[in-house]
Design a protein around this motif. Structure first.
Motif, PDB file in Angstrom:
ATOM      1  N   LYS A  33       2.697  -5.873  -9.006  1.00 12.14           N
ATOM      2  CA  LYS A  33       1.357  -5.989  -9.585  1.00 12.14           C
ATOM      3  C   LYS A  33       1.199  -5.160 -10.857  1.00 12.14           C
ATOM      4  CE  LYS A  33      -0.245  -8.754  -6.416  1.00 12.14           C
ATOM      5  NZ  LYS A  33       1.030  -8.980  -5.684  1.00 12.14           N
ATOM      6  N   LEU A  34       1.847  -4.006 -10.923  1.00 13.60           N
ATOM      7  CA  LEU A  34       1.759  -3.188 -12.130  1.00 13.60           C
ATOM      8  C   LEU A  34       2.381  -3.919 -13.311  1.00 13.60           C
ATOM      9  CD1 LEU A  34       1.028  -0.595 -13.595  1.00 13.60           C
ATOM     10  CD2 LEU A  34       3.186   0.409 -12.790  1.00 13.60           C
ATOM     11  N   VAL A  35       3.524  -4.549 -13.095  1.00 16.04           N
ATOM     12  CA  VAL A  35       4.160  -5.330 -14.151  1.00 16.04           C
ATOM     13  C   VAL A  35       3.274  -6.507 -14.554  1.00 16.04           C
ATOM     14  CG1 VAL A  35       6.112  -6.863 -14.670  1.00 16.04           C
ATOM     15  CG2 VAL A  35       6.508  -4.661 -13.550  1.00 16.04           C
ATOM     16  N   ALA A  83      -6.137  -1.088  -4.755  1.00 14.12           N
ATOM     17  CA  ALA A  83      -6.655  -1.889  -3.647  1.00 14.12           C
ATOM     18  C   ALA A  83      -5.647  -2.944  -3.226  1.00 14.12           C
ATOM     19  CB  ALA A  83      -7.971  -2.546  -4.045  1.00 14.12           C
ATOM     20  N   TYR A  84      -5.009  -3.586  -4.202  1.00 17.32           N
ATOM     21  CA  TYR A  84      -4.014  -4.610  -3.890  1.00 17.32           C
ATOM     22  C   TYR A  84      -2.772  -4.010  -3.233  1.00 17.32           C
ATOM     23  CZ  TYR A  84      -6.571  -8.115  -6.631  1.00 17.32           C
ATOM     24  OH  TYR A  84      -7.500  -8.997  -7.103  1.00 17.32           O
ATOM     25  N   GLN A  85      -2.418  -2.801  -3.608  1.00 23.09           N
ATOM     26  CA  GLN A  85      -1.260  -2.152  -3.000  1.00 23.09           C
ATOM     27  C   GLN A  85      -1.516  -1.774  -1.548  1.00 23.09           C
ATOM     28  OE1 GLN A  85      -0.728   1.069  -5.749  1.00 23.09           O
ATOM     29  NE2 GLN A  85       0.590  -0.095  -7.140  1.00 23.09           N
ATOM     30  N   LEU A  86      -2.784  -1.486  -1.226  1.00 25.57           N
ATOM     31  CA  LEU A  86      -3.123  -1.005   0.113  1.00 25.57           C
ATOM     32  C   LEU A  86      -3.657  -2.093   1.036  1.00 25.57           C
ATOM     33  CD1 LEU A  86      -4.915   2.337  -0.842  1.00 25.57           C
ATOM     34  CD2 LEU A  86      -2.585   2.073   0.024  1.00 25.57           C
ATOM     35  N   MET A  92      -9.535  -7.790  -0.433  1.00 25.40           N
ATOM     36  CA  MET A  92      -9.873  -6.782  -1.423  1.00 25.40           C
ATOM     37  C   MET A  92     -10.600  -7.372  -2.633  1.00 25.40           C
ATOM     38  SD  MET A  92      -9.010  -3.889  -0.179  1.00 25.40           S
ATOM     39  CE  MET A  92      -9.535  -4.595   1.406  1.00 25.40           C
ATOM     40  N   TYR A  93     -10.138  -8.519  -3.119  1.00 25.14           N
ATOM     41  CA  TYR A  93     -10.745  -9.062  -4.334  1.00 25.14           C
ATOM     42  C   TYR A  93     -12.205  -9.477  -4.118  1.00 25.14           C
ATOM     43  CZ  TYR A  93     -11.500 -11.764  -8.548  1.00 25.14           C
ATOM     44  OH  TYR A  93     -12.011 -12.238  -9.717  1.00 25.14           O
ATOM     45  N   ALA A 148      -8.052   1.322   1.268  1.00 22.67           N
ATOM     46  CA  ALA A 148      -8.065   0.093   0.484  1.00 22.67           C
ATOM     47  C   ALA A 148      -9.496  -0.335   0.173  1.00 22.67           C
ATOM     48  CB  ALA A 148      -7.337  -1.016   1.239  1.00 22.67           C
ATOM     49  N   VAL A 149     -10.376  -0.237   1.185  1.00 20.11           N
ATOM     50  CA  VAL A 149     -11.782  -0.593   0.984  1.00 20.11           C
ATOM     51  C   VAL A 149     -12.425   0.324  -0.052  1.00 20.11           C
ATOM     52  CG1 VAL A 149     -14.052  -0.677   2.094  1.00 20.11           C
ATOM     53  CG2 VAL A 149     -12.045  -1.611   3.263  1.00 20.11           C
ATOM     54  N   GLY A 150     -12.097   1.624   0.019  1.00 20.91           N
ATOM     55  CA  GLY A 150     -12.637   2.558  -0.969  1.00 20.91           C
ATOM     56  C   GLY A 150     -12.224   2.192  -2.377  1.00 20.91           C
TER      57      GLY A 150
END
Length: 282
Positions: A33-35, A83-86, A92-93, A148-150
């Motif tokens: 996702k970072l890339v 959020a996407y990582q967790l 999440m979206y 993740a929610v945070g």
């Protein structure tokens, strides 16, 4: 608002919502996702560099808003990445995007001095509630999901903040395209530099297989945001903010048709609630 504008603004925002859902689906397909976000921001930088040569220089009064919005945009991407990582994308979206309309509606009335009719206010609440229910439909929010929610809720707070900043800034910027171009030029290089610092020599290797997807996603993202900025300059801020979140419903359809993810009765009910809110706002 003139009749032509009352028709054009919702149409433009809904078009932006479609583009937003599409580029998010493209980004979702990129494993790192970072890339993916780095490539999207590379596209921002390249497109914006061309646009700033073709548009007038923003007036001094617009620059504090441009600087604040660029910083908030970068922060929102970092929170969304976390959020996407967790957590799961399907949870999440919607949660991140569904928080913003209600906050914008409250702030537009209490801070910016705007007004909402009772029907518009009810519509904003229904859209926010429906989108939050879409997030909950993807699974429970147990203790393990709280980080993740945070991060997702933090993303929503930042989205609400830069929505309000841009709504005020674009009115001081004069030319909408110029405001958008400089906004993306200011924020564009940050994520690629962060990716370079974290991935180092592996960055180019990881970029090559997804280069076209990432850059195309960036072009779609920038186009979608430019349409929203135009709508904010010509319409009600809270209504625009809520209508743009219909991209989550479109994303749910994309997830069902292309990713084979289940939609489910609860998601259908949540979508119906959100669509009812859109009708009330219109």
């Amino acid at each position: 608002m003139p009749v032509s504008a009352s028709i054009a603004v919702p149409a433009v925002v809904l078009a932006a919502a479609v583009l937003h859902a599409v580029w998010n689906a493209m980004a979702h397909r990129i494993p790192d996702k970072l890339v993916g976000f780095a490539l999207i921001n590379c596209a921002y930088t390249l497109c914006a560099a061309v646009l700033v040569c073709l548009t007038p220089f923003p007036p001094p009064g617009a620059w504090p808003f441009l600087a604040a919005s660029a910083a908030l945009e970068v922060a929102s991407q970092l929170f969304l990445l976390r959020a996407y990582q967790l957590g799961d994308f399907g949870q999440m979206y919607p949660l991140a995007r569904g928080v913003a309309p209600l906050l914008v509606a409250v702030a537009s009335v209490t801070v910016l001095g705007g007004t909402l009719t009772p029907l518009q206010g009810t519509g904003v609440l229904l859209v926010s509630g429906g989108l939050a229910a879409l997030a909950l439909a993807s699974g429970g929010l147990g203790r393990a999901r709280l980080p993740a929610v945070g991060a997702a809720v933090g993303t929503g707070l930042i989205i609400a903040a830069y929505t309000l900043v841009d709504s005020a800034g674009v009115r001081r910027g004069g030319d909408v395209l110029s405001y958008v171009a400089w906004l993306f030029l200011c924020q564009g290089p940050v994520l690629p530099l962060i990716a370079l610092a974290r991935r180092r020599r592996a960055l180019l290797t990881r970029m090559r297989p997804v280069l076209g997807t990432g850059l195309a996603g960036g072009v779609l993202s920038m186009t979608a945001y430019g349409l929203v900025i135009w709508a904010q300059a010509h319409g009600n801020v809270a209504t625009v903010a809520a209508l743009r979140e219909t991209g989550i419903l479109i994303a749910a359809v994309i997830a069902t048709v292309f990713f084979r993810e289940p939609f489910g009765r609860l998601r259908l009910a949540a979508g119906a609630v959100a669509l009812t809110g859109i009708v009330l706002m219109r």
